[in-house]
Design an enzyme around this catalytic site. Structure first.
Site, PDB file in Angstrom:
ATOM      1  N   CYS A 105      67.654 -54.431  65.400  1.00 17.06           N
ATOM      2  CA  CYS A 105      67.602 -53.356  65.510  1.00 17.06           C
ATOM      3  C   CYS A 105      67.722 -52.712  66.679  1.00 17.06           C
ATOM      4  CB  CYS A 105      66.197 -52.546  64.898  1.00 17.06           C
ATOM      5  SG  CYS A 105      66.562 -51.112  64.651  1.00 17.06           S
ATOM      6  N   CYS A 108      65.829 -49.508  68.260  1.00 18.73           N
ATOM      7  CA  CYS A 108      63.979 -49.092  67.919  1.00 18.73           C
ATOM      8  C   CYS A 108      63.677 -51.277  67.301  1.00 18.73           C
ATOM      9  CB  CYS A 108      63.648 -48.767  67.024  1.00 18.73           C
ATOM     10  SG  CYS A 108      64.297 -48.496  65.986  1.00 18.73           S
ATOM     11  N   SER A 109      63.010 -50.978  66.298  1.00 19.41           N
ATOM     12  CA  SER A 109      63.097 -52.236  65.261  1.00 19.41           C
ATOM     13  C   SER A 109      62.795 -52.008  64.516  1.00 19.41           C
ATOM     14  CB  SER A 109      61.672 -52.646  66.426  1.00 19.41           C
ATOM     15  OG  SER A 109      60.383 -51.738  66.057  1.00 19.41           O
ATOM     16  N   CYS A 110      63.555 -51.260  63.373  1.00 26.24           N
ATOM     17  CA  CYS A 110      63.074 -50.715  61.999  1.00 26.24           C
ATOM     18  C   CYS A 110      63.311 -52.886  61.487  1.00 26.24           C
ATOM     19  CB  CYS A 110      64.378 -50.388  61.707  1.00 26.24           C
ATOM     20  SG  CYS A 110      64.288 -48.622  61.726  1.00 26.24           S
TER      21      CYS A 110
END
Length: 206
Positions: A105, A108-110
């Protein structure tokens, strides 16, 4: 299209509640720091990824389920009782002899929490998010994964509307294994795509 991502300074409802609960328990002296770390480690590496492992094992064993998983991963894992926040819009991609998928991602960090558990720290770190897009083979090599030159590496960028996870290639030597046994072979990192599963060799009973 950054509006589709959770930015690093933004927390999901689940993360906000978890942090508030952790803070309260620490304040009351109920939880010590090392206990919290141990619980997080268990959910990161064991309990969480077991959900995804069950889905992968069933896909390996049941062609009809695999078709449903590839067509609508959210609905398919729901058949196994797997659901929850951060688990909407799941998309399963399959590693084959021709292509190796790896998930990131970039903004971000989905991450598909219901099938993979808590995201590892390296997944959220900027160096991984930036480098795996530019030089995926080098990053994979750092995880011990050497992709043959003739195999295509495809990097898939998750976001709040599409959360990918990988169906790793089934290891050779597992033809006679049950779904339960197969699930024990599947790791979180193989479902992110940074590692591959080793073939199973006969072991002399001890």
């Amino acid at each position: 299209m950054s509006e589709n991502h959770h930015h690093p300074h933004e927390l999901s409802d689940g993360e906000v509640r978890a942090r508030a609960l952790e803070s309260l328990l620490r304040e009351k002296g109920i939880l010590q720091g090392h206990v919290v770390d141990e619980v997080i480690d268990i959910y990161t590496n064991d309990i969480g990824p077991l959900n995804g492992a069950r889905a992968i094992a069933k896909a390996w064993s049941d062609p009809d389920f695999k078709k449903r998983l590839m067509a609508d991963a959210t609905a398919a894992v729901g058949e196994l009782g797997i659901s929850g926040m951060e688990g909407e819009h799941l998309v399963a991609v399959e590693n084959t002899d021709e292509v190796h998928h790896v998930i990131v991602c970039t903004l971000c960090s989905c991450y598909p929490w219901p099938v993979l558990g808590l995201p590892p720290r390296w997944y959220k770190d900027a160096p991984y998010r930036a480098r795996v897009v530019r030089e995926p083979r080098s990053v994979l090599a750092e995880f011990g994964t050497i992709v043959p030159p003739d195999k295509h590496v495809k990097v898939l960028d998750s976001n709040a509307e599409v959360r990918y996870f990988v169906i790793p290639q089934r290891p050779r030597g597992t033809e006679d294994m049950s779904e339960e046994q197969l699930a024990q072979l599947v790791t979180r990192d193989s479902m992110v795509g940074v590692t591959v599963l080793p073939d199973v060799t006969d072991k002399v009973a001890g």
